[in-house]
Design an enzyme around this catalytic site. Sequence first.
Site, PDB file in Angstrom:
ATOM      1  N   GLY A   1      29.322  38.708  81.020  1.00  0.00           N
ATOM      2  CA  GLY A   1      29.482  39.140  79.640  1.00  0.00           C
ATOM      3  C   GLY A   1      30.060  38.050  78.757  1.00  0.00           C
ATOM      4  O   GLY A   1      30.405  36.956  79.210  1.00  0.00           O
TER       5      GLY A   1
ATOM      6  N   LYS B   1      31.379  31.569  68.885  1.00  0.00           N
ATOM      7  CA  LYS B   1      31.833  31.135  70.211  1.00  0.00           C
ATOM      8  C   LYS B   1      33.234  30.558  70.089  1.00  0.00           C
ATOM      9  O   LYS B   1      33.490  29.705  69.241  1.00  0.00           O
ATOM     10  CB  LYS B   1      30.897  30.066  70.798  1.00  0.00           C
TER      11      LYS B   1
ATOM     12  N   ASP C   1      41.154  32.468  78.100  1.00  0.00           N
ATOM     13  CA  ASP C   1      41.785  32.703  76.804  1.00  0.00           C
ATOM     14  C   ASP C   1      40.786  33.035  75.705  1.00  0.00           C
ATOM     15  O   ASP C   1      41.175  33.341  74.580  1.00  0.00           O
ATOM     16  CB  ASP C   1      42.648  31.510  76.391  1.00  0.00           C
TER      17      ASP C   1
ATOM     18  N   ASP D   1      22.349  33.945  83.768  1.00  0.00           N
ATOM     19  CA  ASP D   1      23.009  34.370  82.539  1.00  0.00           C
ATOM     20  C   ASP D   1      22.856  33.342  81.430  1.00  0.00           C
ATOM     21  O   ASP D   1      23.256  33.605  80.283  1.00  0.00           O
ATOM     22  CB  ASP D   1      24.497  34.669  82.787  1.00  0.00           C
TER      23      ASP D   1
END
Length: 470
Positions: free
Chosen positions: A86, A109, A121, A244
Amino acid sequence: MEISLDFDNSFAALPDGFYTRLAPTPVKAPRLLAFNAPLAKTLGIEGRDDAALAQIFSGNEVPDDAAPLAQLYAGHQFGNYTPQLGDGRAILLGEVIDRSGARRDIQLKGAGRTPYSRGGDGRAWLGPVLREYVVSEAMHALGIPTTRAMAAVATGEDIWRETALPGAVLTRVADSHLRVGHFEVFAHRGDTDALRQLTDYAIARHAPDASGPLDLLRAVTERQATLVAAWMSVGFIHGVMNTDNCTISGETIDYGPCAFMDDFHMGRVFSSIDSQGRYAFGNQPNILVWNMAQFATALIQQMDDREAAAAEATKIIHAMPGLIEAAWLKRFAAKIGIAAPRDGDYDLIQRLLDLMQRDGADFTNSFRALSEGDAEAQFTDRAAFADWSRDHRTRLADEDAPEALMRQSNPAIIPRNHRMEEMITAAVAGDMAPFERLMSALATPYTSTDPALETQPTPSEVVAATFCGT
């Protein structure tokens, strides 16, 4: 000045199980470093107010009608299945309809932690943000399908990556962020209802002529086959071709430890995490077929007659090497001036590549020199090159305007690793001039405008490894 975005969000209309709704985490002191005004204009964003843009594209201000969310997906990473990945540091703000009528995702992003951060983080540091900005826009200028970069914003905060580094946020634009991993997560969970919903959504968005999952598979394999051939024709190594990082749209995505080759070698690897060479330059076609096999495996889980579906999917996957080879041959034939490849041309191209590998010739500069008629200087085995060149000239006697085709197919400039490192080092020190210089030259890659940026690195400048930056 108020910045307006006209959102029309379709992915957010899917059930909550496909994502987690959350807003970006605000940052301390956003400052706009780079803004792609031509791209923004195509998305309906007019005007320029750096302060307002910095607030939006850092995530500090969420525009009206946005539907911020982090997408859920899984993926095979270096061949091993990870059941939940994810968006661990990305937030999809939403979708807009651009001026051509196409639906485009706008994503931040480095926008903060999400439920998929896996202990991270959720932030990005300046180096990878500028690297993706430069490389994605360079790929676009080269004519290769790719996500785009619209903005880079400094956050005014340091993040920790073994040492304190300046934080930044990248605004990425894509036809969509749907990946093979989106399908894998529901297939492996046995959630066929969600898998069917996702498949229907992908067909409506990316393959409207498809009649079902297998037609979607066929469309995606064709796009990806064309894409990997395009990568190889410019010496590009993705570096982390996990499922992914493999899109349904056929766009290049996730410029982590990517690199463009200097001296040519089929086994070239730059990614610091690819210790076994799984994603080496010459292995990219094989990995693409493997990735598409995982996509096929996921898709057929929703089919009533899985045995018949598996048989048809197998045929589609087995056809992929031929699709890739045809796309590769078309690209590389153009690089040596051949518009319509025929029998024997593959061997002619391969002989040149073998010679380049033996001599350690620079990939980009050798092909560019061939376009300009002075490639001999790129090779140490001049006799071997002369033999090849005689056969090449004989073959080109049957072609119309081969020199023009070669100039259109062989860039003068690529984002070389050592120039990227110089740019990042300067930007960290507060100097954006090298970034701006690179962006200017890379905007017209088939025209030589800044010869100093076209040279291969000296031995002391060679960058042997690239990193994800996460």
